[in-house]
Design an enzyme around this catalytic site. Structure first.
Site, PDB file in Angstrom:
ATOM      1  N   ASN A  50       0.829  -1.206   0.000  1.00 49.65           N
ATOM      2  CA  ASN A  50       0.000   0.000   0.000  1.00 49.65           C
ATOM      3  C   ASN A  50       0.862   1.254   0.000  1.00 49.65           C
ATOM      4  O   ASN A  50       1.889   1.327   0.674  1.00 49.65           O
ATOM      5  CB  ASN A  50      -1.001   0.008   1.174  1.00 49.65           C
ATOM      6  CG  ASN A  50      -0.360  -0.137   2.540  1.00 49.65           C
ATOM      7  OD1 ASN A  50       0.649  -0.811   2.705  1.00 49.65           O
ATOM      8  ND2 ASN A  50      -0.955   0.502   3.514  1.00 49.65           N
ATOM      9  N   GLU A  52       0.358   5.231   0.524  1.00 47.85           N
ATOM     10  CA  GLU A  52      -0.589   6.260   0.978  1.00 47.85           C
ATOM     11  C   GLU A  52      -0.208   7.628   0.431  1.00 47.85           C
ATOM     12  O   GLU A  52       0.867   7.825  -0.158  1.00 47.85           O
ATOM     13  CB  GLU A  52      -0.628   6.259   2.510  1.00 47.85           C
ATOM     14  CG  GLU A  52      -1.119   4.920   3.048  1.00 47.85           C
ATOM     15  CD  GLU A  52      -1.385   4.909   4.532  1.00 47.85           C
ATOM     16  OE1 GLU A  52      -0.917   5.815   5.253  1.00 47.85           O
ATOM     17  OE2 GLU A  52      -2.083   3.964   4.963  1.00 47.85           O
ATOM     18  N   CYS A  61      -4.199   0.578  -2.424  1.00 43.71           N
ATOM     19  CA  CYS A  61      -4.053  -0.617  -1.583  1.00 43.71           C
ATOM     20  C   CYS A  61      -2.991  -1.545  -2.175  1.00 43.71           C
ATOM     21  O   CYS A  61      -2.702  -1.508  -3.383  1.00 43.71           O
ATOM     22  CB  CYS A  61      -5.359  -1.395  -1.526  1.00 43.71           C
ATOM     23  SG  CYS A  61      -6.704  -0.562  -0.696  1.00 43.71           S
ATOM     24  N   GLU A  63      -3.219  -4.721  -2.823  1.00 42.35           N
ATOM     25  CA  GLU A  63      -3.733  -5.656  -3.833  1.00 42.35           C
ATOM     26  C   GLU A  63      -3.802  -4.995  -5.204  1.00 42.35           C
ATOM     27  O   GLU A  63      -3.462  -5.594  -6.219  1.00 42.35           O
ATOM     28  CB  GLU A  63      -5.139  -6.133  -3.442  1.00 42.35           C
ATOM     29  CG  GLU A  63      -5.201  -6.904  -2.135  1.00 42.35           C
ATOM     30  CD  GLU A  63      -5.411  -6.035  -0.912  1.00 42.35           C
ATOM     31  OE1 GLU A  63      -4.948  -4.863  -0.889  1.00 42.35           O
ATOM     32  OE2 GLU A  63      -6.038  -6.522   0.041  1.00 42.35           O
ATOM     33  N   CYS A  96     -10.146  -5.224   0.430  1.00 39.95           N
ATOM     34  CA  CYS A  96     -11.291  -4.312   0.496  1.00 39.95           C
ATOM     35  C   CYS A  96     -12.165  -4.487  -0.751  1.00 39.95           C
ATOM     36  O   CYS A  96     -11.768  -5.123  -1.733  1.00 39.95           O
ATOM     37  CB  CYS A  96     -10.830  -2.864   0.639  1.00 39.95           C
ATOM     38  SG  CYS A  96     -10.286  -2.122  -0.903  1.00 39.95           S
ATOM     39  N   CYS A  99     -10.661  -3.458  -4.125  1.00 42.55           N
ATOM     40  CA  CYS A  99      -9.639  -4.410  -4.606  1.00 42.55           C
ATOM     41  C   CYS A  99     -10.293  -5.682  -5.128  1.00 42.55           C
ATOM     42  O   CYS A  99      -9.855  -6.239  -6.135  1.00 42.55           O
ATOM     43  CB  CYS A  99      -8.647  -4.712  -3.493  1.00 42.55           C
ATOM     44  SG  CYS A  99      -7.595  -3.290  -3.113  1.00 42.55           S
TER      45      CYS A  99
HETATM   46  N1  THU Z   1      -5.320  -1.272   2.584  1.00 37.78           N
HETATM   47  C1  THU Z   1      -4.786  -2.175   1.706  1.00 37.78           C
HETATM   48  O1  THU Z   1      -3.618  -2.071   1.316  1.00 37.78           O
HETATM   49  N2  THU Z   1      -5.574  -3.181   1.256  1.00 37.78           N
HETATM   50  C2  THU Z   1      -6.888  -3.353   1.594  1.00 37.78           C
HETATM   51  O2  THU Z   1      -7.543  -4.247   1.063  1.00 37.78           O
HETATM   52  C3  THU Z   1      -7.499  -2.459   2.565  1.00 37.78           C
HETATM   53  C4  THU Z   1      -6.668  -1.340   3.073  1.00 37.78           C
HETATM   54  C5  THU Z   1      -4.486  -0.155   3.049  1.00 37.78           C
HETATM   55  C6  THU Z   1      -4.914   1.188   2.555  1.00 37.78           C
HETATM   56  C7  THU Z   1      -4.378   2.087   3.628  1.00 37.78           C
HETATM   57  O3  THU Z   1      -3.034   2.457   3.301  1.00 37.78           O
HETATM   58  C8  THU Z   1      -4.352   1.248   4.875  1.00 37.78           C
HETATM   59  O4  THU Z   1      -4.522  -0.083   4.445  1.00 37.78           O
HETATM   60  C9  THU Z   1      -5.432   1.601   5.875  1.00 37.78           C
HETATM   61  O5  THU Z   1      -6.669   1.613   5.283  1.00 37.78           O
END
Ligand code: THU
Length: 139
Positions: A50, A52, A61, A63, A96, A99
């Site tokens: 991920n 940000e 994310c 995925e 999520c 994804c």
């Molecule tokens: N995140 C992911 O990398 N994958 C997911 O399926 C859900 C959330 C990350 C996004 C963000 O950087 C952190 O988790 C908190 O939401």
């Protein structure tokens, strides 16, 4: 023809690669370090983490990062035969909804998806993880 039965060892290895990917996470805002590993039917494994952004909604994310890497590296014909997700926060983290939808265009319906659940590592087939994916079909 597209069905692949993967041994548990292959899934364990994929999960380890997802964990390794999580170490690269750029997550200064949430502190949540996620990694994903995709096993493709061409035998390749592609990982993502991920990333940000201070404009929070732009965050990508793990995925989806892995997915765009896989298509960029191997082209639009790729098929995903297994997905692993890990985080370094000892928390549950199934993929999520966004994804799941993105993966749905490339993943085999019976591909195993391995992820940390509240009761430990869980494996589900993709069609159970996202039973009703949106498919673009123009009339
Ligand atoms: N995140 C992911 O990398 N994958 C997911 O399926 C859900 C959330 C990350 C996004 C963000 O950087 C952190 O988790 C908190 O939401």
């Amino acid at each position: 023809m597209n069905r692949t039965i993967l041994p548990q060892e292959a899934l364990d290895k994929l999960l380890e690669q997802a964990r390794d990917a999580a170490r690269q996470s750029y997550s200064p805002y949430s502190g949540f370090k996620v990694g994903a590993a995709l096993r493709l039917t061409n035998g390749k494994i592609v990982t993502g983490t991920n990333v940000e952004n201070g404009s929070y909604g732009l965050t990508i994310c793990a995925e989806r990062a892995a997915l765009v890497r896989a298509v960029s590296a191997f082209g639009p014909e790729i098929r995903i035969e297994a997905v692993a997700v890990a985080n370094l926060n000892q928390a549950a983290s199934p993929p999520c909804g966004a994804c799941r939808q993105m993966l749905s265009e490339f993943v085999l319906p019976d591909a195993p998806v391995v992820f940390p659940a509240s009761d430990g590592t869980r494996t589900m087939i993709f069609s159970d993880v996202l039973p009703l994916a949106f498919e673009m079909k123009l009339k």
